[in-house]
Design a protein around this motif. Structure first.
Motif, PDB file in Angstrom:
ATOM      1  N   UNK A  59     -40.302  13.649  24.844  1.00  0.00           N
ATOM      2  CA  UNK A  59     -39.552  13.268  26.037  1.00  0.00           C
ATOM      3  C   UNK A  59     -38.204  13.970  25.977  1.00  0.00           C
ATOM      4  N   UNK A  60     -37.996  14.935  26.859  1.00  0.00           N
ATOM      5  CA  UNK A  60     -36.798  15.762  26.823  1.00  0.00           C
ATOM      6  C   UNK A  60     -35.801  15.430  27.932  1.00  0.00           C
ATOM      7  N   UNK A  61     -36.217  14.659  28.927  1.00  0.00           N
ATOM      8  CA  UNK A  61     -35.328  14.279  30.030  1.00  0.00           C
ATOM      9  C   UNK A  61     -35.310  12.755  30.147  1.00  0.00           C
ATOM     10  N   UNK A  62     -34.105  12.187  30.135  1.00  0.00           N
ATOM     11  CA  UNK A  62     -33.956  10.731  30.225  1.00  0.00           C
ATOM     12  C   UNK A  62     -32.857  10.398  31.235  1.00  0.00           C
ATOM     13  N   UNK A  63     -32.971   9.264  31.925  1.00  0.00           N
ATOM     14  CA  UNK A  63     -31.904   8.833  32.832  1.00  0.00           C
ATOM     15  C   UNK A  63     -30.763   8.199  32.042  1.00  0.00           C
ATOM     16  N   UNK A  64     -29.542   8.386  32.521  1.00  0.00           N
ATOM     17  CA  UNK A  64     -28.368   7.814  31.870  1.00  0.00           C
ATOM     18  C   UNK A  64     -27.426   7.256  32.930  1.00  0.00           C
ATOM     19  N   UNK A  65     -26.697   6.194  32.588  1.00  0.00           N
ATOM     20  CA  UNK A  65     -25.682   5.695  33.514  1.00  0.00           C
ATOM     21  C   UNK A  65     -24.412   6.540  33.452  1.00  0.00           C
ATOM     22  N   UNK A  66     -23.607   6.464  34.480  1.00  0.00           N
ATOM     23  CA  UNK A  66     -22.296   7.097  34.505  1.00  0.00           C
ATOM     24  C   UNK A  66     -21.259   6.026  34.844  1.00  0.00           C
ATOM     25  N   UNK A  67     -20.232   5.930  34.030  1.00  0.00           N
ATOM     26  CA  UNK A  67     -19.210   4.911  34.227  1.00  0.00           C
ATOM     27  C   UNK A  67     -17.851   5.459  33.833  1.00  0.00           C
ATOM     28  N   UNK A  68     -16.883   5.254  34.697  1.00  0.00           N
ATOM     29  CA  UNK A  68     -15.494   5.567  34.359  1.00  0.00           C
ATOM     30  C   UNK A  68     -14.610   4.416  34.833  1.00  0.00           C
ATOM     31  N   UNK A  69     -13.795   3.892  33.914  1.00  0.00           N
ATOM     32  CA  UNK A  69     -12.883   2.799  34.238  1.00  0.00           C
ATOM     33  C   UNK A  69     -11.526   3.097  33.623  1.00  0.00           C
ATOM     34  N   UNK A  70     -10.466   2.872  34.380  1.00  0.00           N
ATOM     35  CA  UNK A  70      -9.121   3.045  33.845  1.00  0.00           C
ATOM     36  C   UNK A  70      -8.226   1.920  34.344  1.00  0.00           C
ATOM     37  N   UNK A  71      -7.289   1.548  33.476  1.00  0.00           N
ATOM     38  CA  UNK A  71      -6.298   0.527  33.818  1.00  0.00           C
ATOM     39  C   UNK A  71      -4.950   0.983  33.282  1.00  0.00           C
ATOM     40  N   UNK A  72      -3.924   0.851  34.091  1.00  0.00           N
ATOM     41  CA  UNK A  72      -2.580   1.241  33.693  1.00  0.00           C
ATOM     42  C   UNK A  72      -1.617   0.103  33.997  1.00  0.00           C
ATOM     43  N   UNK A  73      -0.979  -0.430  32.950  1.00  0.00           N
ATOM     44  CA  UNK A  73      -0.015  -1.511  33.098  1.00  0.00           C
ATOM     45  C   UNK A  73       1.261  -1.209  32.339  1.00  0.00           C
ATOM     46  N   UNK A  74       2.197  -2.112  32.413  1.00  0.00           N
ATOM     47  CA  UNK A  74       3.493  -1.889  31.762  1.00  0.00           C
ATOM     48  C   UNK A  74       3.389  -1.911  30.247  1.00  0.00           C
ATOM     49  N   UNK A  75       2.502  -2.751  29.714  1.00  0.00           N
ATOM     50  CA  UNK A  75       2.409  -2.911  28.264  1.00  0.00           C
ATOM     51  C   UNK A  75       1.123  -2.335  27.671  1.00  0.00           C
ATOM     52  N   UNK A  76       0.172  -1.991  28.529  1.00  0.00           N
ATOM     53  CA  UNK A  76      -1.114  -1.533  28.004  1.00  0.00           C
ATOM     54  C   UNK A  76      -1.804  -0.652  29.045  1.00  0.00           C
ATOM     55  N   UNK A  77      -2.392   0.429  28.581  1.00  0.00           N
ATOM     56  CA  UNK A  77      -3.200   1.278  29.460  1.00  0.00           C
ATOM     57  C   UNK A  77      -4.444   1.715  28.702  1.00  0.00           C
ATOM     58  N   UNK A  78      -5.531   1.899  29.444  1.00  0.00           N
ATOM     59  CA  UNK A  78      -6.788   2.277  28.801  1.00  0.00           C
ATOM     60  C   UNK A  78      -7.679   3.007  29.791  1.00  0.00           C
ATOM     61  N   UNK A  79      -8.610   3.774  29.273  1.00  0.00           N
ATOM     62  CA  UNK A  79      -9.677   4.329  30.101  1.00  0.00           C
ATOM     63  C   UNK A  79     -10.943   4.423  29.263  1.00  0.00           C
ATOM     64  N   UNK A  80     -12.055   4.169  29.928  1.00  0.00           N
ATOM     65  CA  UNK A  80     -13.363   4.168  29.285  1.00  0.00           C
ATOM     66  C   UNK A  80     -14.285   5.062  30.103  1.00  0.00           C
ATOM     67  N   UNK A  81     -14.993   5.940  29.419  1.00  0.00           N
ATOM     68  CA  UNK A  81     -15.866   6.896  30.099  1.00  0.00           C
ATOM     69  C   UNK A  81     -17.220   6.924  29.421  1.00  0.00           C
ATOM     70  N   UNK A  82     -18.263   6.833  30.217  1.00  0.00           N
ATOM     71  CA  UNK A  82     -19.621   6.936  29.689  1.00  0.00           C
ATOM     72  C   UNK A  82     -20.351   8.001  30.491  1.00  0.00           C
ATOM     73  N   UNK A  83     -20.286   9.211  29.979  1.00  0.00           N
ATOM     74  CA  UNK A  83     -20.999  10.343  30.565  1.00  0.00           C
ATOM     75  C   UNK A  83     -21.718  11.026  29.403  1.00  0.00           C
ATOM     76  N   UNK A  84     -22.977  10.674  29.206  1.00  0.00           N
ATOM     77  CA  UNK A  84     -23.682  11.113  28.013  1.00  0.00           C
ATOM     78  C   UNK A  84     -23.520  10.077  26.930  1.00  0.00           C
ATOM     79  N   UNK A  85     -22.488  10.244  26.071  1.00  0.00           N
ATOM     80  CA  UNK A  85     -22.143   9.263  25.053  1.00  0.00           C
ATOM     81  C   UNK A  85     -20.790   8.647  25.402  1.00  0.00           C
ATOM     82  N   UNK A  86     -20.620   7.340  25.205  1.00  0.00           N
ATOM     83  CA  UNK A  86     -19.386   6.672  25.633  1.00  0.00           C
ATOM     84  C   UNK A  86     -18.190   7.016  24.751  1.00  0.00           C
ATOM     85  N   UNK A  87     -17.012   7.028  25.364  1.00  0.00           N
ATOM     86  CA  UNK A  87     -15.763   7.159  24.617  1.00  0.00           C
ATOM     87  C   UNK A  87     -14.666   6.395  25.352  1.00  0.00           C
TER      88      UNK A  87
END
Length: 326
Positions: free
Chosen positions: A174-202
């Motif tokens: 099996x050489x072709x598989x479906x994958x989800x795509x997700x990007x989330x970011x948050x920016x605040x005064x004390x904390x900011x983050x972003x999460x990306x799942x394109x292939x493998x998550x980071x």
């Protein structure tokens, strides 16, 4: 089987770059459209043990064409493409194998139009990257922005990944598989983050993003052999310039990381090195130098389906990067 021809590889990348430049230049007369070229160069050195060093030079060329908010052009809001090439060179090689040079070639493209984004990514790697289709990985993804505020952004979508998954159904690879795509970011005064799942998550985060002292961290998957295949980096950063346009430009950091490096020797053999690194870093955004000591290293050799692991002594670690935006 013919080996990778370096001259032909660079010629292919150059021709691709010229073609993209020519296409993008057609809209250069529109003052509301900005065109940028971003070259990036990096160099990394890792002392594995004794006099065996791993040298990793790499370079990429990114092209961006962006439409202004008031532009009358019917082109997409953003078109970006990137070509990249890197080498991993062992001074003494991997024990038990003759190969010392490993290559990676990458092509990336992204188009954003309104709330819609389309992404294409192709990577080829190995001692002989054109040896087989199994040396290549491809992603074709679509995402739609569902939330877009000053502090929160959310993109959801999905697509297909074509790669050597290792999955078999009735002796069929099996050489072709479906994958989800997700990007989330948050920016605040004390904390900011972003999460990306394109292939493998980071994911990445910053604590106290507007302060002189900040805590930065990032984590990503290098594969699914958990917990070994997790890259992470955490650092305490000092931004000594308190005011002005260069406030976030210059920093001094101290941190610790866990790195995973993988090498495909041929279709039946591969190697993986994972290690921790304590480091210090000086960064001026466009150029940075990181130096430290690698320790608690582990080497895994996969040969014809059999895996062997052994620990090894670490050593000096150095990473230099530089970029410029034209």
């Amino acid at each position: 089987m013919k080996r990778f021809n370096m001259k032909k590889g660079w010629l292919f990348l150059l021709m691709t770059a010229v073609s993209i430049l020519g296409l993008n230049a057609q809209d250069s007369g529109n003052e509301d459209i900005q065109f940028h070229v971003v070259p990036v160069a990096e160099f990394r050195m890792l002392q594995i043990e004794g006099d065996n060093y791993l040298f990793s030079p790499s370079g990429s060329l990114q092209f961006m064409i962006e439409k202004g908010e008031d532009s009358s052009s019917k082109m997409p809001d953003l078109i970006t493409s990137r070509i990249s090439y890197s080498q991993d060179i062992f001074t003494r090689g991997i024990e038990g194998y003759d190969e010392r040079n490993f290559h990676k070639i990458g092509l990336f493209g992204k188009v954003v139009s309104g709330k819609n984004s389309f992404l294409l990514k192709i990577d080829g790697r190995g001692a002989n990257p054109f040896e087989s289709y199994r040396n290549f990985e491809g992603l074709l993804m679509y995402g739609r922005k569902l939330i877009d505020t000053d502090s929160i952004s959310l993109v959801l979508g999905g697509g297909l990944a074509a790669t050597d998954t290792g999955i078999k159904i009735k002796d069929i690879d099996i050489l072709v598989v479906p994958l989800p795509m997700l990007y989330f970011s948050y920016s605040g005064e004390y904390f900011s983050t972003d999460f990306e799942w394109i292939g493998l998550p980071d994911a990445r985060f910053v604590v106290f993003p507007n302060s002189m002292f900040r805590i930065k961290g990032e984590a990503s998957f290098a594969g699914f052999d958990l917990p070994v295949d997790i890259n992470f980096d955490t650092a305490l950063c000092c931004y000594p310039i308190k005011e002005g346009p260069f406030k976030d430009y210059f920093s001094i950091s101290a941190g610790i990381s866990h790195n995973v490096d993988k090498f495909r020797i041929d279709m039946d053999n591969s190697a993986k090195y994972n290690y921790f690194c304590a480091y210090g870093e000086v960064s001026a955004t466009a150029i940075g130098v990181r130096a430290g000591y690698a320790f608690a290293g582990e080497r895994m050799i996969s040969s014809y389906g059999e895996r062997t692991k052994e620990s090894y002594d670490g050593g000096f670690y150095l990473a230099i990067h530089g970029m410029y935006k034209f």
